[in-house]
Design a protein around this motif. Structure first.
Motif, PDB file in Angstrom:
ATOM      1  N   ARG A 493       0.830  -1.207   0.000  1.00  0.00           N
ATOM      2  CA  ARG A 493       0.000   0.000   0.000  1.00  0.00           C
ATOM      3  C   ARG A 493       0.863   1.256   0.000  1.00  0.00           C
ATOM      4  N   GLN A 496       2.124   1.674  -3.613  1.00  0.00           N
ATOM      5  CA  GLN A 496       1.080   1.977  -4.583  1.00  0.00           C
ATOM      6  C   GLN A 496       0.366   3.284  -4.291  1.00  0.00           C
ATOM      7  N   GLN A 497       0.322   3.655  -3.049  1.00  0.00           N
ATOM      8  CA  GLN A 497      -0.495   4.803  -2.681  1.00  0.00           C
ATOM      9  C   GLN A 497      -0.051   6.092  -3.364  1.00  0.00           C
ATOM     10  N   ILE A 500      -1.411   6.010  -6.898  1.00  0.00           N
ATOM     11  CA  ILE A 500      -2.865   6.183  -6.883  1.00  0.00           C
ATOM     12  C   ILE A 500      -3.227   7.633  -6.592  1.00  0.00           C
ATOM     13  N   ASP A 501      -2.521   8.224  -5.645  1.00  0.00           N
ATOM     14  CA  ASP A 501      -2.800   9.620  -5.310  1.00  0.00           C
ATOM     15  C   ASP A 501      -2.530  10.537  -6.500  1.00  0.00           C
ATOM     16  N   GLN A 504      -5.208  10.117  -9.110  1.00  0.00           N
ATOM     17  CA  GLN A 504      -6.422  10.791  -8.664  1.00  0.00           C
ATOM     18  C   GLN A 504      -6.308  12.300  -8.829  1.00  0.00           C
TER      19      GLN A 504
END
Length: 594
Positions: A493, A496-497, A500-501, A504
């Motif tokens: 996480r 990947q976070q 992903i952020d 987004q």
């Protein structure tokens, strides 16, 4: 560390103690001359107050474990902490306040363990409300069929999957940053057990009688705070890490020797037991014996509050608790010195300042004896000197509890009651010595709790049948695998976070751009329509103005023509008049000339 090294260190510490005693003996003998009263006065004074001077300096030299610099803490409450609350009063207001304060610190899991089916149902009902209010914390409720805090804690251990476990009583209250402050101490990998600052709630509106007992309970814990902060600074030792709240590494609880000894501890050469009380003393000794360090986190954030001296009847309940604590002192300190003996090697200062002095600390005997020896010595040259000694004795009783009277100045008038109880406690302590074998949990009516004894025995038989030498290791391995899986998921996480952020954020930027384009298109159409209306209005205005100008020009031309005609007529008349005048003037001149 090998046995020979441990024995050598123990002998070195004992030799240092003997050398110190011999040096003091020589010095006092030289200083007192032939005055035996003065010699014994100095010996007794040094025995009683040398630790006071050292503790006072150490108290102010103490420093708490700070938060890590330039990085995130290793342990977080929401990921690494399980709180275990053994209770026999799940319907009480104190338990609800304790549970709420614990949940507000957002541990990963809270395990509530009670005794008997009735209390189990009450605990389920009490916990249900908090499950809805704190969805990020996992709540587990369990029960034993035996009223024993040790058995309740042991039942909770298999539910623990985090690195840190916090054990707390059901009537303590934390601040919102309590857990995070405590976890800073575990940044030191050698620290296995953490204690905290303890305070007693002193509510307003108490009657004088209840207020006195409440003050006595508060000063009792205040003295403990002073001593554990000081001794922990000197040699990392403490007489006990209070079971009201303590944080411990879970791997210690999973040690193959911990739970068998914890649930079946006996004392006085195995003749009495198993113990239900003294659980925190067992944990403290086990941690020290297995090479871990202890840290006292004495900060405002790491301060817990509890209730003492206000339960009715206050005198009966508080004195029962004092008897239990005094018996614990006799049992546990003798065990540390004689049976366990680890403190001789690892905590030499505490051997003197905690364990030995606690066995001889009878203020009702020592203080009068000091006054008597001094009054008979050659150093007592006047009544003022004797008064100075008495003042010193009273002053030393103020220092340890100064923090309480600083925070509650209205209790200063109760100081005489505190001094009187300090001397009364000597007789209570003597009674505890004579009844040290009594290990009942005074202060709570545990015998009134309904449990199924048959189910308790059956559960114990099943536990013995399931027992296997490799079971603790397998459980530890399973917990370790679960921990590694959790760490792997956390690392994935964490990698990947950021991606992903960022995606987004890009998606949000494109959406904002599309919204702006739509707004611009709408504005363009609006502007075009407005410009069309403006152009039409301008054309209409121009046409009307031209028409108005045409009619005005005709009238103006006609007026100009009339004016021109009038001016022309006037000019002609003026010229005719001037000719006549000039002609008349010319005749006159000619006549004169003639």
């Amino acid at each position: 560390m090998g046995f020979s090294m441990m024995a050598a260190r123990t002998l070195m510490n004992v030799a240092a103690m003997v050398a110190t005693v011999a040096a003091l003996h020589t010095f006092f003998g030289w200083l007192s001359g032939n005055d035996s009263y003065l010699y014994w006065f100095m010996c007794l004074f040094a025995w009683r107050y040398l630790r006071f001077f050292v503790n006072l300096v150490a108290f102010w030299c103490y420093s708490p474990a700070p938060p890590p610099k330039d990085r995130e803490p290793t342990y977080m409450p929401s990921r690494d902490v399980t709180a275990v609350i053994p209770t026999v009063d799940p319907e009480g207001a104190a338990f609800r306040g304790c549970l709420e304060a614990c949940a507000q610190n957002e541990p990963a899991k809270i395990v509530v363990v009670t005794a008997g089916d009735e209390l189990y149902a009450a605990a389920l009902a009490a916990v249900k409300e908090f499950e809805e209010r704190f969805p990020l914390t996992q709540f587990v409720v369990s029960r034993t069929q035996e009223v024993s805090k040790r058995k309740q804690v042991a039942l909770a251990v298999p539910h623990i999957e985090t690195d840190i476990t916090v054990l707390l009583d059901d009537h303590v209250f934390w601040g919102p940053r309590f857990l995070q402050s405590v976890l800073y101490a575990f940044e030191d990998s050698e620290v296995g057990l953490v204690g905290t600052n303890k305070q007693v709630r002193c509510p307003n509106g108490l009657g004088l009688w209840v207020r006195i007992w409440n003050m006595l309970g508060a000063t009792y814990l205040c003295r403990h705070n002073f001593e554990i902060r000081a001794t922990n600074t000197v040699d990392r030792g403490v007489f006990v890490v209070s079971g009201r709240t303590c944080a411990i590494r879970t791997e210690i609880l999973r040690h193959p020797e911990f739970l068998p000894g914890y649930t079946n501890e006996k004392f006085f050469f195995g003749l009495f037991g198993p113990l239900n009380a003294d659980d925190d003393n067992y944990v403290t000794r086990f941690v020290v014996r297995h090479g871990w360090h202890i840290k006292i986190q004495y900060t405002d954030d790491a301060t817990m509050e509890t209730i003492l001296g206000v339960e009715h009847p206050p005198a009966t309940k508080f004195l029962a608790q004092c008897r239990r604590w005094a018996r614990t002192t006799w049992r546990s300190n003798v065990c540390s010195l004689v049976t366990d003996r680890t403190v001789w090697r690892r905590q030499p200062y505490c051997v003197y300042a905690v364990y030995l002095t606690s066995l001889t600390n009878f203020a009702a005997i020592i203080d009068p004896l000091l006054v008597y020896l001094f009054s008979r010595s050659s150093a007592c040259v006047s009544g003022a000197a004797l008064g100075g000694l008495v003042s010193w004795i009273l002053l030393t009783k103020v220092v340890k509890v100064f923090d309480h009277f600083r925070r509650h100045p209205r209790n200063i008038v109760l100081f005489p009651a505190y001094v009187a109880f300090a001397y009364f406690h000597s007789f209570l302590k003597l009674w505890a010595l004579l009844t040290f074998w009594d290990c009942t949990w005074n202060g709570r009516k545990l015998e009134q709790i309904k449990v199924d004894r048959g189910r308790s025995k059956q559960a114990e038989k099943e536990a013995q049948a399931d027992a296997h030498p490799h079971t603790p290791a397998l459980r530890a391995l399973r917990a370790r695998i679960a921990h590694l899986c959790g760490q792997h998921s956390s690392h994935v996480r964490s990698y990947q976070q950021p991606i992903i952020d960022e995606l987004q954020r890009l998606d949000g930027s494109f959406a904002a751009l599309r919204r702006e384009q739509r707004v611009m298109a709408d504005n363009h159409e609006t502007i075009r329509a407005a410009l069309g209306r403006v152009v039409a209005q301008a054309d209409d205005a121009a046409a009307g103005q031209n028409a108005a100008l045409s009619s005005d020009d005709a009238e103006l031309v006609e007026a100009i023509a009339r004016v021109t005609a009038a001016v022309g007529g006037a000019e002609n008349r003026w010229r005719g008049y001037m000719r006549r005048v000039m002609m008349g003037a010319g005749v006159g001149q000619n006549g004169e000339a003639c």
